[in-house]
Structures are given as structure tokens and as C-alpha cells.
Motif scaffolding. Structure first.
Motif, mmCIF file in Angstrom:
data_model
loop_
_atom_site.group_PDB
_atom_site.id
_atom_site.type_symbol
_atom_site.label_atom_id
_atom_site.label_comp_id
_atom_site.label_asym_id
_atom_site.label_seq_id
_atom_site.Cartn_x
_atom_site.Cartn_y
_atom_site.Cartn_z
ATOM 1 N N ASN A 22 46.264 39.838 49.956
ATOM 2 C CA ASN A 22 46.745 41.168 50.341
ATOM 3 C C ASN A 22 48.000 41.584 49.580
ATOM 4 O OD1 ASN A 22 44.701 41.901 52.146
ATOM 5 N ND2 ASN A 22 45.628 40.654 53.758
ATOM 6 N N MET A 23 48.181 41.006 48.370
ATOM 7 C CA MET A 23 49.314 41.377 47.515
ATOM 8 C C MET A 23 48.839 42.158 46.299
ATOM 9 S SD MET A 23 51.454 37.782 47.808
ATOM 10 C CE MET A 23 52.100 37.963 46.201
ATOM 11 N N TYR A 24 47.711 41.721 45.705
ATOM 12 C CA TYR A 24 47.195 42.343 44.490
ATOM 13 C C TYR A 24 45.685 42.448 44.558
ATOM 14 C CZ TYR A 24 51.666 41.484 42.200
ATOM 15 O OH TYR A 24 52.991 41.479 41.858
ATOM 16 N N ARG A 25 45.152 43.451 43.901
ATOM 17 C CA ARG A 25 43.735 43.510 43.548
ATOM 18 C C ARG A 25 43.695 43.144 42.074
ATOM 19 N NH1 ARG A 25 40.999 48.579 44.279
ATOM 20 N NH2 ARG A 25 39.103 47.327 44.471
ATOM 21 N N LEU A 26 42.852 42.182 41.714
ATOM 22 C CA LEU A 26 42.840 41.617 40.365
ATOM 23 C C LEU A 26 41.432 41.634 39.777
ATOM 24 C CD1 LEU A 26 44.825 38.350 41.182
ATOM 25 C CD2 LEU A 26 45.756 40.399 40.094
ATOM 26 N N CYS A 27 41.376 41.750 38.448
ATOM 27 C CA CYS A 27 40.102 41.555 37.754
ATOM 28 C C CYS A 27 40.370 41.237 36.289
ATOM 29 C CB CYS A 27 39.196 42.777 37.868
ATOM 30 S SG CYS A 27 39.727 44.208 36.909
ATOM 31 N N TYR A 28 39.337 40.712 35.653
ATOM 32 C CA TYR A 28 39.334 40.517 34.205
ATOM 33 C C TYR A 28 38.316 41.482 33.615
ATOM 34 C CZ TYR A 28 41.910 36.041 34.341
ATOM 35 O OH TYR A 28 42.848 35.060 34.498
ATOM 36 N N ILE A 29 38.648 42.002 32.456
ATOM 37 C CA ILE A 29 37.777 42.913 31.703
ATOM 38 C C ILE A 29 37.647 42.357 30.287
ATOM 39 C CG2 ILE A 29 37.708 45.191 30.597
ATOM 40 C CD1 ILE A 29 37.209 45.697 33.374
ATOM 41 N N ARG A 30 36.428 42.359 29.765
ATOM 42 C CA ARG A 30 36.238 42.044 28.352
ATOM 43 C C ARG A 30 36.014 43.386 27.674
ATOM 44 N NH1 ARG A 30 36.308 37.339 25.800
ATOM 45 N NH2 ARG A 30 35.694 36.118 27.601
ATOM 46 N N GLY A 31 37.009 43.800 26.884
ATOM 47 C CA GLY A 31 37.014 45.129 26.285
ATOM 48 C C GLY A 31 36.496 45.151 24.868
ATOM 49 N N VAL A 32 36.950 46.143 24.135
ATOM 50 C CA VAL A 32 36.548 46.338 22.755
ATOM 51 C C VAL A 32 36.714 45.033 21.983
ATOM 52 C CG1 VAL A 32 38.827 47.165 22.015
ATOM 53 C CG2 VAL A 32 36.808 47.876 20.761
ATOM 54 N N GLU A 33 35.735 44.706 21.174
ATOM 55 C CA GLU A 33 35.733 43.501 20.345
ATOM 56 C C GLU A 33 35.842 42.213 21.153
ATOM 57 O OE1 GLU A 33 37.692 43.357 16.630
ATOM 58 O OE2 GLU A 33 37.865 45.520 16.487
ATOM 59 N N GLY A 34 35.530 42.277 22.438
ATOM 60 C CA GLY A 34 35.568 41.075 23.262
ATOM 61 C C GLY A 34 36.954 40.668 23.721
ATOM 62 N N ILE A 35 37.950 41.523 23.533
ATOM 63 C CA ILE A 35 39.313 41.198 23.961
ATOM 64 C C ILE A 35 39.342 41.069 25.478
ATOM 65 C CG2 ILE A 35 41.692 42.045 24.099
ATOM 66 C CD1 ILE A 35 41.146 43.486 21.410
ATOM 67 N N LEU A 36 39.890 39.960 25.963
ATOM 68 C CA LEU A 36 39.960 39.688 27.393
ATOM 69 C C LEU A 36 41.316 40.142 27.924
ATOM 70 C CD1 LEU A 36 38.459 38.385 29.776
ATOM 71 C CD2 LEU A 36 39.593 36.238 29.170
ATOM 72 N N ILE A 37 41.288 41.007 28.948
ATOM 73 C CA ILE A 37 42.529 41.449 29.587
ATOM 74 C C ILE A 37 42.391 41.283 31.088
ATOM 75 C CG2 ILE A 37 43.146 43.102 27.771
ATOM 76 C CD1 ILE A 37 42.282 45.284 29.856
ATOM 77 N N GLY A 38 43.514 41.180 31.757
ATOM 78 C CA GLY A 38 43.554 41.158 33.195
ATOM 79 C C GLY A 38 44.199 42.440 33.697
ATOM 80 N N LEU A 39 43.759 42.893 34.846
ATOM 81 C CA LEU A 39 44.352 44.066 35.487
ATOM 82 C C LEU A 39 44.792 43.670 36.890
ATOM 83 C CD1 LEU A 39 41.672 46.754 34.519
ATOM 84 C CD2 LEU A 39 43.830 46.259 33.340
ATOM 85 N N ALA A 40 45.955 44.132 37.294
ATOM 86 C CA ALA A 40 46.503 43.827 38.622
ATOM 87 C C ALA A 40 47.054 45.095 39.237
ATOM 88 C CB ALA A 40 47.611 42.774 38.512
ATOM 89 N N GLU A 41 46.540 45.424 40.418
ATOM 90 C CA GLU A 41 47.051 46.568 41.172
ATOM 91 C C GLU A 41 47.764 46.033 42.414
ATOM 92 O OE1 GLU A 41 45.514 50.504 43.631
ATOM 93 O OE2 GLU A 41 44.048 49.222 42.631
ATOM 94 N N GLU A 42 49.043 46.349 42.556
ATOM 95 C CA GLU A 42 49.787 45.892 43.721
ATOM 96 C C GLU A 42 49.281 46.619 44.959
ATOM 97 O OE1 GLU A 42 54.394 45.317 45.208
ATOM 98 O OE2 GLU A 42 53.999 46.312 43.301
ATOM 99 N N ILE A 43 49.051 45.851 46.033
ATOM 100 C CA ILE A 43 48.619 46.439 47.294
ATOM 101 C C ILE A 43 49.864 46.790 48.083
ATOM 102 C CG2 ILE A 43 47.418 46.029 49.482
ATOM 103 C CD1 ILE A 43 45.580 44.078 47.922
ATOM 104 N N ARG A 44 50.030 48.070 48.333
ATOM 105 C CA ARG A 44 51.194 48.546 49.083
ATOM 106 C C ARG A 44 50.797 48.709 50.545
ATOM 107 N NH1 ARG A 44 51.897 49.878 44.079
ATOM 108 N NH2 ARG A 44 53.766 50.611 43.083
ATOM 109 N N GLN A 45 51.596 48.112 51.416
ATOM 110 C CA GLN A 45 51.276 48.175 52.853
ATOM 111 C C GLN A 45 52.325 48.930 53.610
ATOM 112 O OE1 GLN A 45 50.286 44.288 54.296
ATOM 113 N NE2 GLN A 45 48.981 43.892 52.558
#
Length: 149
Positions: A126-149
Motif C-alpha cells: 500500500n505504498m507503491y503501484r509498480l510494474c516493469y515495461i519492455r519498451g522501444v528496442e527492448g529497453i527495460l524500465i520500471g514505473l512506480a506510482e506512490e499510493i497516497r492515502q
């Protein structure tokens, strides 16, 4: 007691085949193109150990100006290996992670550009929503959205 100040990290480097596609991808995430140029000459090869080299680079910067990604496209010498399809548990460079405001909206925009969601968007304690994305040319990035309560 005097604590030694850590050096500031300047950038993370990623080698790509298409600077234009990579610039577009990182622009969609929210980075800005800070500059683009070709680096060549004897001095540059001495830094990298590649002898004579010619590299087109683009520097992408986060909106706060504190973090950068240096995208490089080698014209000479040719690239010698490709780690872009390595799984997330491979040794070496793994991913760069960005804090984002609306993870669902950004994932939708990136997948419309051909990026692929790796696994799911998950809730971490309940702190972050997280995921990994494989983008253009296979570049791996992570995304983190802070969960505000």
C-alpha cells in the motif's frame, strides 16, 4: 564527525539502434531532450577503450534536472553484443525506474507505442503501484506510482 559527501551521479548510459525511437520513448515517459551530438576522435576512444570510435549521443534529462539518461548509437565500431532480451534476473544492467503520477495512463500510452508490460501492475505494501515495461528496442524500465492515502 565529518561524513564524506557521495559524488553526484550524472547519468546512466544505454546503447540503442535508433536514437529517434529512444528519444520518443523517453519523451513519452516525461524526460526532455537536453542535447544531441556526435562524439568522435582519439580522445573519446581513449576514454572507452574502443580506440577509434564515432558515437551519436542524445542526453535525456528528468524534469527536475537531477537525473539523466545518455542514449548512444555507435556508428564505429559496430556493437558487439545484445542484452536487450535478457530476463529481469540476468546479471548486469537491469533497468531504470521512474516515479510517475498515473501509472495506468502511462502504461496505456507506452503500450500504444509498442511497449510490453512485463507481468502485472502490483501493489507493494500500500505504498507503491509498480510494474516493469519492455519498451522501444527492448529497453527495460520500471514505473512506480506512490499510493497516497
Amino acid at each position: 564527525m565529518n561524513k564524506k559527501q557521495l559524488p553526484q551521479m550524472h547519468n546512466v548510459g544505454i546503447v540503442v539502434e535508433s536514437l529517434d525511437n529512444a528519444i520518443s520513448f523517453f519523451t513519452e515517459i516525461g524526460l526532455c531532450l537536453e542535447g544531441r551530438s556526435t562524439i568522435e576522435g582519439e580522445w573519446s576512444g581513449r576514454v572507452t577503450g574502443l580506440d577509434s570510435q564515432q558515437v551519436e549521443i542524445a542526453m535525456m534529462v528528468t524534469p527536475d534536472g537531477n537525473s539523466r539518461i545518455e542514449l548512444s548509437r555507435f556508428l564505429q565500431p559496430a556493437t558487439t553484443s545484445d542484452h536487450r532480451s535478457a530476463p529481469v534476473n540476468a546479471l548486469g544492467y537491469l533497468r531504470v525506474m521512474f516515479t510517475v503520477e498515473n501509472i495506468d495512463e502511462l502504461v496505456l500510452r507506452l503500450t500504444k507505442q509498442g511497449a510490453k508490460l512485463i507481468g502485472d501492475i502490483v501493489n507493494y505494501e500500500n505504498m507503491y503501484r509498480l510494474c516493469y515495461i519492455r519498451g522501444v528496442e527492448g529497453i527495460l524500465i520500471g514505473l512506480a506510482e506512490e499510493i497516497r492515502q
